[in-house]
Design a protein around this motif. Structure first.
Motif, mmCIF file in Angstrom:
data_model
loop_
_atom_site.group_PDB
_atom_site.id
_atom_site.type_symbol
_atom_site.label_atom_id
_atom_site.label_comp_id
_atom_site.label_asym_id
_atom_site.label_seq_id
_atom_site.Cartn_x
_atom_site.Cartn_y
_atom_site.Cartn_z
ATOM 1 N N ARG A 8 0.844 -1.193 0.000
ATOM 2 C CA ARG A 8 0.000 0.000 0.000
ATOM 3 C C ARG A 8 0.884 1.249 0.000
ATOM 4 O O ARG A 8 1.892 1.312 0.703
ATOM 5 C CB ARG A 8 -0.912 0.052 1.234
ATOM 6 N N TYR A 56 1.504 5.241 0.989
ATOM 7 C CA TYR A 56 1.052 6.129 2.060
ATOM 8 C C TYR A 56 1.803 7.441 1.988
ATOM 9 O O TYR A 56 2.891 7.527 1.416
ATOM 10 C CB TYR A 56 1.188 5.478 3.443
ATOM 11 N N VAL A 86 -2.309 8.181 12.688
ATOM 12 C CA VAL A 86 -2.584 7.492 11.427
ATOM 13 C C VAL A 86 -4.001 7.855 11.001
ATOM 14 O O VAL A 86 -4.946 7.726 11.781
ATOM 15 C CB VAL A 86 -2.437 5.969 11.583
ATOM 16 N N PRO A 113 -5.106 9.791 0.063
ATOM 17 C CA PRO A 113 -4.385 10.474 1.141
ATOM 18 C C PRO A 113 -4.306 11.988 0.946
ATOM 19 O O PRO A 113 -4.504 12.749 1.904
ATOM 20 C CB PRO A 113 -2.998 9.817 1.097
ATOM 21 N N ALA A 168 0.433 9.993 9.333
ATOM 22 C CA ALA A 168 0.508 9.042 8.220
ATOM 23 C C ALA A 168 -0.864 8.859 7.599
ATOM 24 O O ALA A 168 -1.872 8.801 8.313
ATOM 25 C CB ALA A 168 1.048 7.703 8.708
ATOM 26 N N TYR A 169 -0.889 8.768 6.260
ATOM 27 C CA TYR A 169 -2.125 8.575 5.514
ATOM 28 C C TYR A 169 -1.994 7.346 4.621
ATOM 29 O O TYR A 169 -1.600 7.465 3.454
ATOM 30 C CB TYR A 169 -2.440 9.793 4.654
ATOM 31 N N PRO A 170 -2.282 6.140 5.139
ATOM 32 C CA PRO A 170 -2.276 4.972 4.249
ATOM 33 C C PRO A 170 -3.293 5.140 3.123
ATOM 34 O O PRO A 170 -4.371 5.720 3.318
ATOM 35 C CB PRO A 170 -2.684 3.823 5.188
ATOM 36 N N ILE A 208 -1.665 -1.774 7.696
ATOM 37 C CA ILE A 208 -1.730 -0.482 8.391
ATOM 38 C C ILE A 208 -0.835 -0.492 9.625
ATOM 39 O O ILE A 208 -0.110 0.474 9.893
ATOM 40 C CB ILE A 208 -3.190 -0.154 8.739
ATOM 41 N N ILE A 238 2.737 -0.210 8.346
ATOM 42 C CA ILE A 238 3.096 1.177 8.022
ATOM 43 C C ILE A 238 3.448 1.931 9.299
ATOM 44 O O ILE A 238 4.445 2.665 9.361
ATOM 45 C CB ILE A 238 1.933 1.866 7.287
#
Length: 359
Positions: free
Chosen positions: A89, A91, A108, A117, A138-140, A170, A173
């Motif tokens: 993924r 991010y 997150v 994101p 953080a923006y997965p 997630i 990450i």
């Protein structure tokens, strides 16, 4: 000569004000739509918008750093990718300008269906709030290959387990960022909107040792569904409230939760917020204190706070009267936002920072 669309004029205004992330996200949303009928000059309009910005060709540039609290560019907004046994993924990671290697919190943020994101960062303005508090964000990003509408698959029983599927991605990450930066392990949090809010609830139950608190905006409780059919049923009618995801793999206490939901939400039934709150208080003796208020020129709201006899807050539930399925207090530069407030971003970050992981 064709007139620039109102949204393009708004993008120009945002960029001139130094809010380049919001301006870029708005233009990206415009580019993602079909060109209006008879608009063979659509791309010419984009070029004219660039001229309007005194040569700043936003549509040809990568997304720059998110603006800080003072409206000027601050911090860095980085493109990253994480992979493990469950897949890969992308991010985005916001690193505030005040980060100098000291121990800082990490938030997150999980976007909703059809979002990205960049769009979610622009709409929530969490980077602006995090710049003021020196937090990493953080923006997965969900992919269309994993879900055609880019929804997190919160409704699948296979995506509700610790160490498997999207929860493992997630959490992975999150741990990758912990290895790359100096993150305070007691101040790691997760929040999301709609499908992202439901996924945040799943992560809170699957990884209570990792996430100190959760924020669920217009979302659903962990274990509210087992498949797509039961997921739609829960969205329409609400969930039982105490359903647990199979194999979440922990016996630790429930994590504190802050919940936002509009009482006019026709996409996700507001009763789902009650279920999230019930899970946060599971097994605890709590009492509820209720207050109400109104944002000047905006929505009225009711706030229900559950605390233990010792005074520890286990949940806050914000019910926004007259609001639909949108991030409360968000910027119109992002999708699914309601600028009439209250300010979900500010309140969620406040709640998070007041709830470190128990020692």
């Amino acid at each position: 000569m064709k007139k620039l669309p109102n949204e393009m004029l708004e993008a120009a205004r945002l960029a001139k004000a130094g809010q380049v992330t919001e301006a870029t996200a708005l233009i990206q949303r415009l580019l993602g739509r079909h060109a209006p009928a008879g608009s063979e000059g659509w791309h010419d309009m984009l070029a004219r918008a660039g001229d309007w910005l005194h040569g700043t060709q936003l549509h040809d540039r990568p997304l720059p750093a998110s603006p800080g609290a003072d409206g000027a560019n601050a911090g860095r907004f980085l493109d990253q990718t994480f992979s493990n046994h469950a897949g890969s993924r992308p991010y985005k990671l916001f690193v505030p300008s005040g980060y100098r290697g000291q121990s800082v919190p990490l938030v997150v943020m999980l976007h909703g269906c059809t979002q990205s994101p960049d769009d979610f960062a622009a709409g929530t303005r969490m980077n602006v709030a995090a710049e003021g508090e020196t937090c990493l964000v953080a923006y997965p990003g969900q992919t269309s290959a994993a879900n055609g509408q880019k929804c997190w698959n919160w409704f699948k029983s296979t995506e509700q387990r610790r160490g498997a599927g999207e929860p493992s991605l997630i959490a992975g990450i999150t741990r990758e960022i912990m290895h790359q930066y100096t993150v305070d392990p007691r101040r790691i949090y997760i929040a999301g909107l709609s499908a992202g809010g439901a996924a945040a609830a799943v992560l809170g139950h699957a990884y209570p040792d990792l996430f100190a608190a959760i924020g669920v905006h217009s979302g659903l409780a962990c274990g509210a569904a087992r498949d797509m059919r039961s997921g739609f049923m829960a969205m329409q009618h609400g969930s039982a409230g105490m359903a647990q995801a199979a194999g979440h793999g922990t016996t630790r206490h429930p994590v504190p939760a802050i919940v936002f939901h509009g009482d006019r939400d026709t996409t996700v039934n507001p009763r789902n917020g009650d279920a999230v709150v019930a899970q946060a208080a599971a097994g605890l003796a709590v009492r509820t204190h209720t207050t109400s208020g109104r944002v000047p020129g905006g929505h009225a709201y009711s706030l229900h706070v559950k605390t233990t006899p010792a005074g520890r807050t286990v949940s806050e539930q914000w019910i926004i009267h007259g609001a639909g399925h949108a991030w409360s207090g968000g910027s119109p530069a992002g999708s699914f936002t309601d600028p009439k407030g209250p300010d979900a971003t500010g309140e969620i970050l406040r709640f998070f920072l007041a709830h470190p992981q128990p020692a």
